[in-house]
Design a protein around this motif. Structure first.
Motif, PDB file in Angstrom:
ATOM      1  N   VAL A  73      15.367 -67.893  20.561  1.00  0.00           N
ATOM      2  CA  VAL A  73      16.364 -67.568  19.683  1.00  0.00           C
ATOM      3  C   VAL A  73      16.390 -68.164  18.366  1.00  0.00           C
ATOM      4  CG1 VAL A  73      18.340 -66.527  19.349  1.00  0.00           C
ATOM      5  CG2 VAL A  73      17.579 -66.212  21.471  1.00  0.00           C
ATOM      6  N   LEU A  74      15.968 -67.740  17.075  1.00  0.00           N
ATOM      7  CA  LEU A  74      15.700 -68.201  16.036  1.00  0.00           C
ATOM      8  C   LEU A  74      17.234 -68.127  15.264  1.00  0.00           C
ATOM      9  CD1 LEU A  74      12.112 -67.769  14.666  1.00  0.00           C
ATOM     10  CD2 LEU A  74      13.193 -69.544  16.099  1.00  0.00           C
ATOM     11  N   LEU A 127      19.864 -61.062   6.226  1.00  0.00           N
ATOM     12  CA  LEU A 127      19.084 -61.151   4.822  1.00  0.00           C
ATOM     13  C   LEU A 127      19.451 -62.045   3.895  1.00  0.00           C
ATOM     14  CD1 LEU A 127      18.525 -57.066   4.075  1.00  0.00           C
ATOM     15  CD2 LEU A 127      16.650 -58.960   4.696  1.00  0.00           C
ATOM     16  N   ALA A 128      20.900 -62.268   3.864  1.00  0.00           N
ATOM     17  CA  ALA A 128      21.471 -63.230   2.991  1.00  0.00           C
ATOM     18  C   ALA A 128      20.789 -64.566   3.293  1.00  0.00           C
ATOM     19  CB  ALA A 128      23.001 -63.497   3.243  1.00  0.00           C
ATOM     20  N   ARG A 129      20.021 -64.829   4.195  1.00  0.00           N
ATOM     21  CA  ARG A 129      19.499 -66.284   4.335  1.00  0.00           C
ATOM     22  C   ARG A 129      17.658 -65.817   4.029  1.00  0.00           C
ATOM     23  NH1 ARG A 129      21.058 -66.877  10.696  1.00  0.00           N
ATOM     24  NH2 ARG A 129      23.469 -66.488  10.488  1.00  0.00           N
ATOM     25  N   PRO A 130      17.548 -66.198   2.641  1.00  0.00           N
ATOM     26  CA  PRO A 130      16.302 -65.816   2.293  1.00  0.00           C
ATOM     27  C   PRO A 130      15.114 -66.598   2.761  1.00  0.00           C
ATOM     28  CG  PRO A 130      17.575 -67.155   0.401  1.00  0.00           C
ATOM     29  CD  PRO A 130      18.582 -66.866   1.784  1.00  0.00           C
ATOM     30  N   ASP A 131      15.386 -67.873   3.535  1.00  0.00           N
ATOM     31  CA  ASP A 131      14.367 -68.529   4.262  1.00  0.00           C
ATOM     32  C   ASP A 131      14.456 -68.201   5.592  1.00  0.00           C
ATOM     33  OD1 ASP A 131      13.315 -69.676   1.759  1.00  0.00           O
ATOM     34  OD2 ASP A 131      15.043 -71.198   1.960  1.00  0.00           O
ATOM     35  N   GLY A 132      15.044 -67.396   6.173  1.00  0.00           N
ATOM     36  CA  GLY A 132      15.300 -67.080   7.312  1.00  0.00           C
ATOM     37  C   GLY A 132      14.160 -66.179   8.032  1.00  0.00           C
ATOM     38  N   LEU A 162      12.165 -62.949   6.347  1.00  0.00           N
ATOM     39  CA  LEU A 162      10.622 -63.185   6.129  1.00  0.00           C
ATOM     40  C   LEU A 162      10.057 -61.873   6.938  1.00  0.00           C
ATOM     41  CD1 LEU A 162       7.896 -64.609   5.482  1.00  0.00           C
ATOM     42  CD2 LEU A 162       8.167 -65.715   7.727  1.00  0.00           C
ATOM     43  N   LEU A 163      10.437 -61.506   8.227  1.00  0.00           N
ATOM     44  CA  LEU A 163       9.970 -60.288   8.697  1.00  0.00           C
ATOM     45  C   LEU A 163      10.238 -59.008   7.671  1.00  0.00           C
ATOM     46  CD1 LEU A 163      10.904 -60.621  12.402  1.00  0.00           C
ATOM     47  CD2 LEU A 163       8.609 -60.816  11.426  1.00  0.00           C
ATOM     48  N   HIS A 164      11.462 -59.004   7.173  1.00  0.00           N
ATOM     49  CA  HIS A 164      11.740 -57.912   6.424  1.00  0.00           C
ATOM     50  C   HIS A 164      10.932 -57.809   5.211  1.00  0.00           C
ATOM     51  CE1 HIS A 164      14.533 -55.392   3.819  1.00  0.00           C
ATOM     52  NE2 HIS A 164      14.781 -55.089   4.941  1.00  0.00           N
TER      53      HIS A 164
END
Length: 452
Positions: free
Chosen positions: A421-422, A431-436, A440-442
């Motif tokens: 679980v990442l 989406l508020a975590r740009p480096d998440g 990235l998948l989005h």
């Protein structure tokens, strides 16, 4: 089975016949009968080794027949790919390879049968010759009448046909034993452990994964690695990630199709293993990525299993909710139209909507959607998503998805990668975590290159 039954019948009758003939010989002259009994260990040794060889070859023959069936089924099922990619020569060679192996094994069976029959006949004839030779010796002539000699001779001759038949039925008998071993190996497999007595009636607290590790076979990489998350009751929980990240494994663990290697899964605060299987699975509706359609009518496929007595009005309502009624109503017999084996008479998208209607009709408190909209066109997907959104109200829903557009409405999104679980949270939070990982998948799915 019929051949094996006949072999057993012949073996019993001929064994009794041989014993009766030996009894006649012993009654008339036990000393002459000893000449025959000297050959018994040799015949027994031949029968033992022949039976062992028959059984060994028969096991290979069973596997060979299974290989032939598997190859034929695979080739026929993939006829489009075989023709498009020019695989006729390769598949022909593959079929001839397994067919030749089957032929070789059958030749071995026939050769063993011929040699063993000839050998037993030779031994029996030698024993008969030995009896004639011994009976004509001077020491035996004084105490033997012509009647006794003929009785012994006829009894000995009467043993030969049963011996030949018993040798011939060995191949059938051993082939039946080899097949029975395969059948009983399946029948002897232990049933799913189901010794619990707790019943599940609805879902109030939700489903919790606590440090769950799962691997499908010893020595293989874990499909899940210490995964922990919660599916809140009455909420929609989505699991996303790349292929092979463990999403479908999560869906398989909740109905206890598999057992975790370590960790625990709690349903309403109780371990999953504490619930009766029938009770647990009775509270789950499932739509998998591999749609299963049975050979029957549309109604029989929607109202399947325990739902077989559902009213036609309820079946139609489920079909409408799954956006399936439009094409069902156009079929020649409507709900009662046959759709063929594996649903070959309807399209892939239509099969998937029938499966969704089945899940809607069950109306279970837990809903598992494993890529449930993957085979739908854009318009059908939009209508299905609207229907599923209404269906998900007040239900605990687990959505497995590749396409993030189908899970934006989820209350909680779990992002998996290589079984771990990442991150987890709502669509907006992730989406508020740009480096998440989710962001990235989005971006990968929605940031298409711009054209002129």
């Amino acid at each position: 089975a019929q051949a094996t039954t006949e072999a057993v019948r012949v073996s019993i009758i001929d064994s009794l016949t041989i014993l009766a003939m030996i009894g006649v010989m012993l009654w008339n002259s036990w000393r002459l009968t000893l000449v025959l009994l000297v050959m018994v260990p040799t015949i027994a040794a031949v029968v033992y080794f022949v039976s062992k060889r028959y059984r060994l070859i028969s096991r290979g023959l069973q596997r060979s027949m299974g290989n032939i069936t598997g190859v034929v089924d695979e080739i026929v099922g993939a006829w489009r790919e075989v023709r498009i990619y020019g695989g006729q020569k390769y598949e022909s060679g593959r079929f001839h390879a397994v067919a030749d192996n089957n032929r070789v094994l059958n030749v071995k069976i026939s050769a063993t049968n011929a040699i063993s029959t000839a050998l037993v006949q030779l031994l029996a004839a030698s024993a008969l010759a030995g009896i004639v030779f011994t009976a004509t010796r001077h020491a035996f002539l004084n105490g033997m009448t012509a009647g006794k000699f003929m009785s012994i001779f006829i009894a000995m001759a009467g043993i030969l046909p049963p011996l030949k038949r018993m040798t011939n039925v060995q191949s059938l008998l051993q082939r039946g034993i080899a097949a029975a071993q395969d059948v009983f190996a399946v029948l002897d497999e232990p049933c799913e452990p189901d010794s619990s007595t707790r019943s599940l009636d609805g879902l109030r607290q939700g489903i919790e994964f606590r440090d769950v590790t799962m691997r499908y076979a010893p020595g293989t990489p874990p499909a899940l690695r210490a995964a922990s998350f919660t599916c809140a009751a009455g909420k929609v929980t989505a699991v996303v990630g790349r292929s092979g990240s463990g999403k479908t494994t999560v869906a398989h663990l909740i109905p206890r199709f598999y057992e975790p290697e370590s960790g625990s899964i709690l349903v309403d605060g109780h371990a999953l293993g504490e619930y009766q299987l029938a009770s647990l699975r009775g509270q789950i509706s499932w739509v998998g990525q591999d749609v299963v359609i049975f050979n029957g009518s549309v109604a029989e496929n929607i109202a399947y299993g325990e739902m077989a007595g559902a009213r036609e009005e309820d079946i139609i309502a489920a079909a409408r909710a799954a956006n399936a009624w439009d094409f069902i109503a156009q079929m020649p017999r409507g709900l009662h139209s046959p759709i063929g084996q594996r649903g070959f008479m309807v399209s892939g998208g239509q099969r998937q909507r029938i499966a969704i209607a089945r899940a809607i009709l069950k109306n279970a408190p837990i809903l598992i959607l494993d890529e449930a909209t993957s085979a739908l066109d854009t318009e059908s997907e939009r209508l299905i998503q609207e229907a599923l959104t209404r269906l998900m109200q007040d239900r605990t829903t687990l959505v497995i998805a590749h396409r993030l557009s189908t899970v934006e409405h989820a209350h909680r999104i779990i992002v998996l990668d290589q079984g771990r679980v990442l991150e987890q949270g709502s669509h907006e939070e992730l989406l508020a975590r740009p480096d998440g990982a989710y962001a990235l998948l989005h971006r990968m799915q929605f940031s298409a290159p711009r054209g002129d």
